[in-house]
Structures are given as C-alpha cells and as structure tokens.
Design a protein around this motif. Structure first.
Motif, short mmCIF file in Angstrom:
data_model
loop_
_atom_site.label_atom_id
_atom_site.label_comp_id
_atom_site.label_asym_id
_atom_site.label_seq_id
_atom_site.Cartn_x
_atom_site.Cartn_y
_atom_site.Cartn_z
N ILE A 183 0.52 -1.63 -0.20
CA ILE A 183 -0.26 0.09 -0.32
C ILE A 183 0.76 1.73 0.12
O ILE A 183 0.54 1.71 -0.79
CB ILE A 183 -1.14 -0.19 1.55
CG1 ILE A 183 -1.97 -0.81 1.50
CG2 ILE A 183 -1.92 1.86 1.02
CD1 ILE A 183 -2.94 -2.07 2.59
N VAL A 184 2.05 1.25 0.81
CA VAL A 184 2.85 2.42 0.71
C VAL A 184 3.49 2.64 -0.72
O VAL A 184 3.78 3.75 -1.33
CB VAL A 184 3.85 2.04 1.85
CG1 VAL A 184 5.07 2.99 1.95
CG2 VAL A 184 3.15 1.68 3.36
N PHE B 75 -6.87 13.06 -7.23
CA PHE B 75 -8.12 12.42 -6.42
C PHE B 75 -8.72 13.36 -5.44
O PHE B 75 -9.80 12.72 -5.32
CB PHE B 75 -8.41 11.73 -7.62
CG PHE B 75 -8.35 11.55 -8.75
CD1 PHE B 75 -9.57 11.32 -9.74
CD2 PHE B 75 -7.75 10.59 -9.85
CE1 PHE B 75 -9.46 11.22 -10.63
CE2 PHE B 75 -6.99 10.98 -11.10
CZ PHE B 75 -8.90 11.28 -12.06
N GLY B 76 -7.83 13.79 -4.34
CA GLY B 76 -8.02 13.71 -3.01
C GLY B 76 -8.27 12.55 -2.62
O GLY B 76 -9.05 12.66 -1.65
N GLN B 77 -7.69 11.77 -3.18
CA GLN B 77 -7.82 10.42 -2.19
C GLN B 77 -6.55 9.99 -1.00
O GLN B 77 -6.96 8.73 -0.58
CB GLN B 77 -7.39 8.89 -3.34
CG GLN B 77 -8.03 8.98 -4.27
CD GLN B 77 -10.03 9.03 -4.12
OE1 GLN B 77 -10.15 7.75 -3.50
NE2 GLN B 77 -10.84 9.73 -4.79
N GLU B 78 -6.59 11.25 -0.68
CA GLU B 78 -5.08 10.91 0.85
C GLU B 78 -5.70 10.21 1.41
O GLU B 78 -5.48 9.12 2.52
CB GLU B 78 -4.28 12.08 1.11
CG GLU B 78 -3.58 13.10 0.55
CD GLU B 78 -4.04 14.13 -0.80
OE1 GLU B 78 -5.44 13.83 -1.33
OE2 GLU B 78 -3.73 15.20 -1.48
N ALA B 79 -6.48 10.59 2.23
CA ALA B 79 -8.29 10.51 3.52
C ALA B 79 -7.72 8.58 3.07
O ALA B 79 -7.85 7.85 4.45
CB ALA B 79 -9.30 10.64 3.82
N ARG B 80 -8.63 8.71 1.68
CA ARG B 80 -9.45 6.54 2.04
C ARG B 80 -8.09 5.75 1.48
O ARG B 80 -8.23 5.16 2.17
CB ARG B 80 -9.02 6.71 0.81
CG ARG B 80 -9.57 5.97 -0.82
CD ARG B 80 -10.81 5.76 -1.65
NE ARG B 80 -10.61 3.86 -2.20
CZ ARG B 80 -9.96 3.78 -2.53
NH1 ARG B 80 -8.27 4.00 -2.77
NH2 ARG B 80 -10.06 2.41 -3.46
N GLU B 81 -6.88 6.37 1.38
CA GLU B 81 -5.60 5.62 1.05
C GLU B 81 -4.80 5.74 2.44
O GLU B 81 -4.69 4.59 2.69
CB GLU B 81 -4.36 6.13 0.25
CG GLU B 81 -4.60 6.28 -0.85
CD GLU B 81 -5.02 4.21 -1.77
OE1 GLU B 81 -4.17 3.53 -0.82
OE2 GLU B 81 -5.45 5.14 -1.98
N GLU B 82 -5.13 6.49 2.95
CA GLU B 82 -4.42 6.31 4.83
C GLU B 82 -5.74 5.38 5.89
O GLU B 82 -4.77 4.77 6.10
CB GLU B 82 -4.81 7.84 5.40
CG GLU B 82 -4.47 7.94 6.85
CD GLU B 82 -4.32 9.23 7.66
OE1 GLU B 82 -4.15 9.59 9.23
OE2 GLU B 82 -4.80 10.10 6.89
N ARG C 87 -6.24 0.25 8.49
CA ARG C 87 -7.04 -1.12 8.24
C ARG C 87 -6.23 -1.80 7.67
O ARG C 87 -6.09 -3.27 8.85
CB ARG C 87 -8.34 -0.62 7.00
CG ARG C 87 -8.85 -2.50 7.50
CD ARG C 87 -10.17 -1.88 5.85
NE ARG C 87 -9.32 -2.00 5.45
CZ ARG C 87 -9.61 -0.97 4.73
NH1 ARG C 87 -10.30 0.10 5.33
NH2 ARG C 87 -9.86 -1.31 2.74
N ARG C 88 -5.32 -2.22 7.14
CA ARG C 88 -3.88 -3.80 6.76
C ARG C 88 -3.60 -3.12 7.95
O ARG C 88 -3.13 -4.57 8.58
CB ARG C 88 -3.91 -3.40 5.48
CG ARG C 88 -3.26 -4.37 5.33
CD ARG C 88 -3.77 -5.46 4.97
NE ARG C 88 -4.84 -5.05 4.43
CZ ARG C 88 -5.27 -5.32 2.75
NH1 ARG C 88 -3.57 -5.53 1.96
NH2 ARG C 88 -5.97 -5.14 2.09
#
Length: 334
Positions: free
Chosen positions: A238-239, A252-259, A264-265
């Motif tokens: 993921i990292v 796409f402003g996906q920082e929070a989703r990826e965090e 979770r993992r």
C-alpha cells in the motif's frame, strides 16, 4: 522464490502433514546448499556452541566443593580428586581456594566462549544473508514482467529485505542451538543419574510434556507467523503504491481513503502479531510452571534424601542448579 513443497503429482497420495514434512526437508536441503561456502565457519560455530555443555556441567561444582568438602568433611568429587595431591586434599583453606579458583576459571571460560561465539555468529549470519539476498535479487530480475505485474514489486522487495533473514534463524539460531541443547540435556541427566537416579527420574518425568506442548504450540505459532508476514508485505504494498502514484492520489484527493486503507491493513497485522505474542507468552508460562513443579518435587525428595544420608547437601545444591538450567535446553528442543 516460490518453491513447491511436497509432491502433488497425480496418483501420489499424500496427507497434508506428510507434505509439510517433505516441504520442510526440501527447505532444509536448499538452505544447507546455500550455506555450503561457509561450512568451515558453521562447523567452528557448532564446536564453539558445544563448549557450553561442559561449562554448564562445571558451573555448580565449586558450590558443591565449598559445602561438602570445605564446610563439611566429604571427599572431593571424583572429577577433581585425581588432580589434587593427597597432602593438601584435607586442608579447608586449600580446598576453598580450589573452589574459588574453579569458579573464576569457569566464569572466565564461559565469557570467552560467549564472546567468540557472538562475533563468529555475527560474521556468519551477515555473510549468509548477503549471499542469499544477492541470489534472490538475481532471481527476481530473471522473473517475467507478467509475474511482477501480478504480484507487484513490493512483495519481492519484502521477501529480499525481510524474509531473507530467515536463513539466519533456521541455520544459525535453530539447528546449532538444538544440537547443543540436546548434548547439554544428555550430560545433565547423566550427571544427575550418577548423583541420585530418583531425582533424575523426576526431572525427566516432566520432559515429555514440554516436548508435546512445544509441538502443539509450534503449529499455531507457524500459522500466525505466516499470516503476520503476509499482512506486513501487504501493508508495504500500500505504501509503495501510494508513493509511486502520489501525483494521481493528490489529483483526485484520495489521501484520506488511502490512509484509511493503510490503517486498516496495519490494524489487521497488529492483531495477528498480538495473538502471536500471546501464544509465545502462554508457552513460556507453561514451561515456567512445569519447571517450578519439577524443581519443587526434586527439592521435596532431595531434602528427605539428605536427611536419610543418601545425598549430601552439596550434591542436592548441585542437582538444584542443574534443574535450574535443565529446562532451558528442553525449551530450545521443543
């Protein structure tokens, strides 16, 4: 890097347990072939580790001499008596000096053995790991692009950087200590049998239970350890994915989703590692309780034997010292 364990050819019936044993044998053969250039160092390390056995057997001897021959009037132990001239064998001051000198000598030899063993062990480990990582890296480069597209580069990175260290644990921290612990255990049981066979029998009575417990815990520890490794590799993926496509993530402003995905993992991995730590702690508790029960039984019977004149106080202290060391080799073996 992904070898097939066992044999799954049609017509060959194998149980899961048998396949696992075959897989372990194949794994050990591969690791032994990998360590072939360093066999002289491994053999030297093995001989050094064997020196710990006689040193462990000699450790409680000065206390027995002080209690039985200096404070008491019993003759010197058979292993020491031929080395001491008869003219001074009955002098308490000389015997005390012998006991003190033996104590210092054994302690010094033990420290030198541990220092040499640590330095040689570090050298062999680093050379093994460097060679193994280079071989894995060479193998990874030869794999097809389709494999890397399917598995991702982070999995290969994790295996080279982290999984490769297992060669140190299997060859250096497992095989050699196992053989050394077996030699130490046999030596201690032999000496205890010569002193008092009933006390040696009590000490041995608990041993099968520890070995069986170790085998039961081994399966669960192995399963949780493999799961933890997979989750660690997945977390690293993921990292690596996010940092490799950081411009897209930001666009796409996906920082929070990826965090959230990373947390979770990571949480899954943390739970597995906690379960693994709980299993290890439970095993250590069981070993400690079994050791305490064995020592309590030996102390109870041993004091009665001292009172009956079957055993001297120094011999009882010697047996108790062996009991204190006895279950560490058993723990290593199990």
């Amino acid at each position: 890097m992904h070898g097939r364990h066992g044999d799954d050819r049609p017509g060959l019936e194998t149980t899961p347990g048998r396949r696992r044993v075959i897989g372990d044998v194949v794994l050990f053969r591969r690791l032994l072939s990998q360590a072939r250039p360093y066999w002289p160092h491994v053999v030297a390390l093995f001989l050094l580790s064997l020196l710990s056995s006689p040193l462990s057997l000699l450790t409680p001897l000065p206390l027995k001499i002080a209690v039985d021959s200096v404070i008491g009037s019993h003759p010197l132990p058979h292993v020491i008596a031929p080395l001491v001239p008869e003219a001074i064998a009955h002098s308490p001051a000389v015997l005390l000096a012998i006991a003190v000198g033996l104590l210092v000598t054994v302690a010094l030899l033990r420290q030198l053995q541990e220092l040499t063993n640590t330095l040689l062990q570090a050298y062999v480990k680093e050379k093994l790991l460097q060679n193994f990582r280079a071989r894995l890296f060479r193998h990874v480069q030869r794999l097809s692009l389709a494999y890397h597209d399917a598995r991702g580069t982070s999995d290969s990175t994790y295996r080279i950087q982290y999984d490769a260290t297992a060669i140190q644990y299997v060859l250096i921290d497992s095989v050699i200590p196992f053989i050394s612990a077996t030699v130490t255990l046999v030596g201690m049981i032999y000496v205890m049998t010569r002193i008092d066979w009933q006390l040696a029998l009590i000490a041995l009575a608990i041993s099968p239970g520890l070995v069986v417990t170790g085998r039961i815990f081994r399966r669960r520890l192995r399963r949780h350890s493999r799961e933890a490794k997979k989750l660690e590799s997945s977390t690293m993926s993921i990292v690596q994915e996010v940092l490799g496509a950081l411009r897209v993530v930001k666009a796409f402003g996906q920082e929070a989703r990826e965090e959230e995905r990373f947390i979770r993992r990571s949480t899954e991995g943390m739970k597995v590692r906690l379960r693994l730590a709980s299993l290890e702690g439970s095993f250590n508790v069981l070993v400690g309780l079994a050791s305490a029960a064995g020592m309590a039984a030996v102390l109870l019977i041993g004091v009665r034997h001292v009172g009956a004149g079957v055993l001297t106080l120094g011999e009882l202290l010697m047996v108790m010292a062996y009991m204190n060391q006895l279950y560490e080799p058993l723990k290593t073996i199990s």
